[in-house]
Design a protein around this motif. Structure first.
Motif, PDB file in Angstrom:
ATOM      1  N   UNK A 231      58.288  40.941  46.441  1.00  0.00           N
ATOM      2  CA  UNK A 231      56.854  40.993  46.194  1.00  0.00           C
ATOM      3  C   UNK A 231      56.215  39.623  46.398  1.00  0.00           C
ATOM      4  N   UNK A 232      56.902  38.550  46.007  1.00  0.00           N
ATOM      5  CA  UNK A 232      56.355  37.219  46.237  1.00  0.00           C
ATOM      6  C   UNK A 232      56.312  36.890  47.720  1.00  0.00           C
ATOM      7  N   UNK A 233      57.331  37.335  48.466  1.00  0.00           N
ATOM      8  CA  UNK A 233      57.317  37.030  49.891  1.00  0.00           C
ATOM      9  C   UNK A 233      56.174  37.753  50.586  1.00  0.00           C
ATOM     10  N   UNK A 234      55.831  38.962  50.100  1.00  0.00           N
ATOM     11  CA  UNK A 234      54.681  39.663  50.677  1.00  0.00           C
ATOM     12  C   UNK A 234      53.388  38.911  50.382  1.00  0.00           C
ATOM     13  N   UNK A 235      53.288  38.423  49.144  1.00  0.00           N
ATOM     14  CA  UNK A 235      52.079  37.713  48.745  1.00  0.00           C
ATOM     15  C   UNK A 235      51.939  36.390  49.498  1.00  0.00           C
ATOM     16  N   UNK A 236      53.034  35.619  49.546  1.00  0.00           N
ATOM     17  CA  UNK A 236      52.938  34.261  50.077  1.00  0.00           C
ATOM     18  C   UNK A 236      53.345  34.128  51.536  1.00  0.00           C
ATOM     19  N   UNK A 237      54.189  35.029  52.001  1.00  0.00           N
ATOM     20  CA  UNK A 237      54.720  34.843  53.345  1.00  0.00           C
ATOM     21  C   UNK A 237      54.424  35.972  54.306  1.00  0.00           C
TER      22      UNK A 237
END
Length: 89
Positions: free
Chosen positions: A10-16
């Motif tokens: 989920x963080x990679x979707x948000x940030x990357x």
């Protein structure tokens, strides 16, 4: 949930974005320890967070070289988790 992998995605979707997500997923298909090594070389704090969480959950993945790299991360969340790991909390 409390799953480091779910958090990573989920963080990679948000940030990357999607690209970051699939790249990380590909690396995770291999050997977990080498994945953590390459992740610790990446600049993103959220990738580092995943590495620390994985080492916390899986003592056999703990690696002093990886920890040393992660100690340089300035993000408060990463710092806190690394401290927990190194002090054995």
């Amino acid at each position: 949930g409390n799953d480091p992998l779910t958090a990573l995605y989920s963080l990679s979707r948000v940030y990357g974005g999607k690209e970051a997500e699939s790249k990380l997923a590909n690396q995770l298909k291999g050997d977990p320890k080498s994945a953590l090594h390459s992740f610790s070389d990446r600049p993103e704090w959220w990738v580092h967070l995943y590495v620390v969480e994985m080492m916390k959950k899986n003592p056999q993945l703990r690696d002093p070289a990886i920890l040393k790299k992660l100690e340089k991360d300035k993000h408060p969340l990463v710092k806190e988790k690394v401290a927990e790991l190194t002090t054995g909390k």
